[in-house]
Design a protein around this motif. Structure first.
Motif, PDB file in Angstrom:
ATOM      1  N   GLY A   1       0.828  -1.201   0.000  1.00  0.00           N
ATOM      2  CA  GLY A   1       0.000   0.000   0.000  1.00  0.00           C
ATOM      3  C   GLY A   1       0.861   1.249   0.000  1.00  0.00           C
ATOM      4  O   GLY A   1       1.556   1.540   0.966  1.00  0.00           O
ATOM      5  N   THR A   2       0.828   1.972  -1.114  1.00  0.00           N
ATOM      6  CA  THR A   2       1.569   3.230  -1.229  1.00  0.00           C
ATOM      7  C   THR A   2       0.589   4.304  -1.676  1.00  0.00           C
ATOM      8  O   THR A   2      -0.595   4.055  -1.822  1.00  0.00           O
ATOM      9  CB  THR A   2       2.712   3.113  -2.264  1.00  0.00           C
ATOM     10  OG1 THR A   2       2.140   2.918  -3.551  1.00  0.00           O
ATOM     11  CG2 THR A   2       3.661   1.973  -1.941  1.00  0.00           C
ATOM     12  N   SER A   3       1.086   5.470  -1.943  1.00  0.00           N
ATOM     13  CA  SER A   3       0.231   6.559  -2.429  1.00  0.00           C
ATOM     14  C   SER A   3      -0.018   6.423  -3.925  1.00  0.00           C
ATOM     15  O   SER A   3      -0.520   7.340  -4.559  1.00  0.00           O
ATOM     16  CB  SER A   3       0.881   7.906  -2.122  1.00  0.00           C
ATOM     17  OG  SER A   3       2.147   7.976  -2.763  1.00  0.00           O
TER      18      SER A   3
ATOM     19  N   LEU B   1       6.823   0.638  -4.957  1.00  0.00           N
ATOM     20  CA  LEU B   1       7.613   0.494  -3.732  1.00  0.00           C
ATOM     21  C   LEU B   1       8.925  -0.203  -4.073  1.00  0.00           C
ATOM     22  O   LEU B   1       8.934  -1.245  -4.737  1.00  0.00           O
ATOM     23  CB  LEU B   1       6.840  -0.337  -2.705  1.00  0.00           C
ATOM     24  CG  LEU B   1       7.513  -0.567  -1.357  1.00  0.00           C
ATOM     25  CD1 LEU B   1       7.702   0.750  -0.605  1.00  0.00           C
ATOM     26  CD2 LEU B   1       6.702  -1.543  -0.519  1.00  0.00           C
TER      27      LEU B   1
ATOM     28  N   ASN C   1       1.737  -0.510  -6.322  1.00  0.00           N
ATOM     29  CA  ASN C   1       0.723  -0.341  -5.297  1.00  0.00           C
ATOM     30  C   ASN C   1      -0.374  -1.384  -5.532  1.00  0.00           C
ATOM     31  O   ASN C   1      -0.821  -1.592  -6.643  1.00  0.00           O
ATOM     32  CB  ASN C   1       0.137   1.073  -5.378  1.00  0.00           C
ATOM     33  CG  ASN C   1      -0.905   1.322  -4.336  1.00  0.00           C
ATOM     34  OD1 ASN C   1      -0.746   0.951  -3.189  1.00  0.00           O
ATOM     35  ND2 ASN C   1      -1.991   1.961  -4.730  1.00  0.00           N
TER      36      ASN C   1
ATOM     37  N   THR D   1       2.350   4.114   4.931  1.00  0.00           N
ATOM     38  CA  THR D   1       0.890   4.086   4.856  1.00  0.00           C
ATOM     39  C   THR D   1       0.260   3.477   6.099  1.00  0.00           C
ATOM     40  O   THR D   1      -0.793   3.925   6.558  1.00  0.00           O
ATOM     41  CB  THR D   1       0.453   3.279   3.616  1.00  0.00           C
ATOM     42  OG1 THR D   1       1.098   3.829   2.471  1.00  0.00           O
ATOM     43  CG2 THR D   1      -1.050   3.322   3.426  1.00  0.00           C
TER      44      THR D   1
ATOM     45  N   TYR E   1       4.586  -0.274   4.818  1.00  0.00           N
ATOM     46  CA  TYR E   1       3.900  -0.168   3.525  1.00  0.00           C
ATOM     47  C   TYR E   1       3.236  -1.492   3.131  1.00  0.00           C
ATOM     48  O   TYR E   1       2.923  -1.713   1.965  1.00  0.00           O
ATOM     49  CB  TYR E   1       4.879   0.243   2.421  1.00  0.00           C
ATOM     50  CG  TYR E   1       5.266   1.704   2.479  1.00  0.00           C
ATOM     51  CD1 TYR E   1       4.393   2.688   2.016  1.00  0.00           C
ATOM     52  CD2 TYR E   1       6.485   2.097   3.005  1.00  0.00           C
ATOM     53  CE1 TYR E   1       4.744   4.031   2.077  1.00  0.00           C
ATOM     54  CE2 TYR E   1       6.841   3.429   3.065  1.00  0.00           C
ATOM     55  CZ  TYR E   1       5.970   4.387   2.596  1.00  0.00           C
ATOM     56  OH  TYR E   1       6.316   5.721   2.659  1.00  0.00           O
TER      57      TYR E   1
END
Length: 107
Positions: free
Chosen positions: A29-31, A35, A53, A71, A94
């Motif tokens: 989970g990133t913006s 990653l 992501n 996150t 993350y």
């Protein structure tokens, strides 16, 4: 211990429902950006791959390393997401695992 009607207690599941043998499930989970996958548990280690992501990962084991804020909070845990015998680590901060603590054995 019984709880009175006005009390509440939060529980964190540490089971691995749906996990394939050999590791615990997780989701990156990133913006929205990819990653970096590192060769060790910190940002000073070389980048060996990237994960998009939303990528599903299997956490083979976990190792303490550099503290990262991401996150899902701040943690010094790094998840080994490579095949057995490989060094591919992503920060637990993350990785959505459904738990705030370890979900796999030490590396």
């Amino acid at each position: 211990m019984a709880l009175r009607y006005f009390e509440k207690k939060n529980y964190t599941s540490k089971n691995s429902c749906g996990a394939s043998s050999g590791g615990a499930p997780g989701t990156v989970g990133t913006s929205g950006s990819a990653l970096n996958v590192r060769s060790g548990p910190g940002t000073s280690y070389s980048v060996v791959d990237t994960l998009a992501n939303g990528s599903a990962v299997t956490i083979r084991c976990q190792k303490s390393g550099e503290t990262i804020t991401g996150t899902y909070g701040t943690s010094n845990l790094w998840n080994n997401v490579g095949a057995a015998g490989t060094n591919k680590y992503i920060p637990d901060a993350y990785t959505q695992t459904g738990s705030d603590s370890r979900v796999a054995p030490d590396c």
